[in-house]
Motif scaffolding. Structure first.
Motif, PDB file in Angstrom:
ATOM      1  N   PHE A  13       0.933   4.381  -2.843  1.00  0.00           N
ATOM      2  CA  PHE A  13       0.674   5.785  -2.548  1.00  0.00           C
ATOM      3  C   PHE A  13       1.903   6.665  -2.801  1.00  0.00           C
ATOM      4  O   PHE A  13       1.778   7.795  -3.264  1.00  0.00           O
ATOM      5  CB  PHE A  13       0.216   5.952  -1.095  1.00  0.00           C
ATOM      6  CG  PHE A  13      -1.215   5.553  -0.869  1.00  0.00           C
ATOM      7  CD1 PHE A  13      -2.257   6.317  -1.382  1.00  0.00           C
ATOM      8  CD2 PHE A  13      -1.529   4.412  -0.141  1.00  0.00           C
ATOM      9  CE1 PHE A  13      -3.586   5.945  -1.176  1.00  0.00           C
ATOM     10  CE2 PHE A  13      -2.846   4.030   0.058  1.00  0.00           C
ATOM     11  CZ  PHE A  13      -3.878   4.808  -0.453  1.00  0.00           C
TER      12      PHE A  13
ATOM     13  N   SER B 206       3.747   4.538  -7.459  1.00  0.00           N
ATOM     14  CA  SER B 206       2.623   4.347  -8.383  1.00  0.00           C
ATOM     15  C   SER B 206       2.019   2.988  -8.096  1.00  0.00           C
ATOM     16  O   SER B 206       2.640   2.138  -7.452  1.00  0.00           O
ATOM     17  CB  SER B 206       3.099   4.412  -9.838  1.00  0.00           C
ATOM     18  OG  SER B 206       3.911   3.296 -10.150  1.00  0.00           O
ATOM     19  N   TRP B 207       0.795   2.763  -8.604  1.00  0.00           N
ATOM     20  CA  TRP B 207       0.161   1.472  -8.369  1.00  0.00           C
ATOM     21  C   TRP B 207       0.786   0.383  -9.231  1.00  0.00           C
ATOM     22  O   TRP B 207       0.705  -0.797  -8.895  1.00  0.00           O
ATOM     23  CB  TRP B 207      -1.338   1.573  -8.575  1.00  0.00           C
ATOM     24  CG  TRP B 207      -1.965   2.383  -7.483  1.00  0.00           C
ATOM     25  CD1 TRP B 207      -2.486   3.633  -7.578  1.00  0.00           C
ATOM     26  CD2 TRP B 207      -2.083   2.002  -6.104  1.00  0.00           C
ATOM     27  NE1 TRP B 207      -2.919   4.067  -6.345  1.00  0.00           N
ATOM     28  CE2 TRP B 207      -2.695   3.081  -5.423  1.00  0.00           C
ATOM     29  CE3 TRP B 207      -1.732   0.866  -5.378  1.00  0.00           C
ATOM     30  CZ2 TRP B 207      -2.955   3.062  -4.061  1.00  0.00           C
ATOM     31  CZ3 TRP B 207      -1.997   0.835  -4.008  1.00  0.00           C
ATOM     32  CH2 TRP B 207      -2.605   1.920  -3.375  1.00  0.00           C
TER      33      TRP B 207
ATOM     34  N   LEU C 122       0.830  -1.210   0.000  1.00  0.00           N
ATOM     35  CA  LEU C 122       0.000   0.000   0.000  1.00  0.00           C
ATOM     36  C   LEU C 122       0.863   1.258   0.000  1.00  0.00           C
ATOM     37  O   LEU C 122       0.590   2.223  -0.723  1.00  0.00           O
ATOM     38  CB  LEU C 122      -0.923  -0.005   1.217  1.00  0.00           C
ATOM     39  CG  LEU C 122      -2.038  -1.058   1.206  1.00  0.00           C
ATOM     40  CD1 LEU C 122      -2.798  -1.040   2.529  1.00  0.00           C
ATOM     41  CD2 LEU C 122      -2.991  -0.811   0.041  1.00  0.00           C
TER      42      LEU C 122
END
Length: 269
Positions: free
Chosen positions: A157, A160-161, A153
């Protein structure tokens, strides 16, 4: 000396995997090392320095809760990993982030796995996993992966994803390789024949979260009275248990067999 060499080699492998594969693509590793990589990417502080500082509190906890041999090898590993991260240059070995996440995770998993086999750890969440593994019989790789959701996670944040998904791939690969190499969930049954039954029993009960059954026996040839102790342990505990038995009775006869299944209470009874 053999274990020291193994721990050192495994720790250097981890440093190589991070600096050559993961860090150049902003892919985080598992545990505190992943947090150290993240902080190293967003601050001017070297990742190796951060890795050492973040591990200090858990090393102190390990000194209090875990065996001297285990925590000694863990301290060695943390120092070598931190020095490796400091010395080994950051180099983009491949331009493909998916390859970097897979092979970075696999190489790091090999490093952590052989460190576990030498009765140590690379620090961070590994120490937490070992503490839980002593209380509950769960695969170490699964435990470590389960504690790393927060790292994924954070990666999403902060970077990048896409980076988060690559981090997830890396962590998964590391966990699977650890379980393959370490196989702590394999059970072993020990039959210990000794003339110092009470001393061996106290030593085992004082150091293991496992039950021990003790029986009276007699030597067929000598007629001397003996005690036979039965216990079931994980493969991870074997080296520690052999050292404990040798410390109390160096002449004890120990038969070690692999156990297919355990039914009933496996923890201390």
């Amino acid at each position: 000396m053999r274990n020291i060499v193994i721990v050192t080699f495994g720790s250097i492998l981890i440093g190589f995997a991070y600096n050559f594969l993961l860090i150049p693509h902003e892919i985080l590793s598992s545990g505190l090392s992943g947090i150290a990589i993240m902080l190293g990417l967003v601050t001017p502080v070297n990742t190796g320095v951060l890795n050492f500082l973040l591990n200090l509190p858990l090393l102190i906890l390990g000194v209090m809760k875990l065996g001297k041999r285990f925590i000694g090898y863990t301290i060695l590993s943390v120092v070598v990993v931190s020095v490796s991260l400091y010395i080994i240059p950051v180099y983009k070995m491949t331009n493909e982030p998916l390859l970097a996440s897979i092979f970075g995770g696999v190489i790091a998993g090999v490093g952590v796995g052989i460190i576990f086999r030498a009765s140590g750890s690379s620090g961070g969440f590994d120490i937490v996993a070992m503490l839980l593994n002593k209380k509950r019989d769960l695969p170490l790789g699964a435990l470590i992966s389960g504690m790393n959701a927060v790292v994924v996670l954070i990666s999403g944040f902060i970077f990048s994803w896409d980076a988060a998904l690559y981090t997830l791939v890396s962590i998964y690969a590391t966990g699977k390789v650890i379980d393959t190499i370490h196989t702590s969930h394999i059970k072993l049954t020990l039959m210990i024949v000794t003339s110092k039954g009470e001393e061996v029993k106290k030593k085992l009960l004082g150091s293991l979260y496992r039950g021990v059954t003790i029986m009276d026996a007699e030597g067929a040839y000598t007629g001397e009275k003996r005690k036979v102790l039965f216990t079931v342990i994980t493969r991870y505990q074997l080296g520690e248990v052999k050292d404990m038995i040798k410390e109390v009775d160096s002449t004890a006869f120990v038969n070690i067999t692999q156990t297919t299944e355990v039914i009933g209470m496996f923890d201390r009874g």
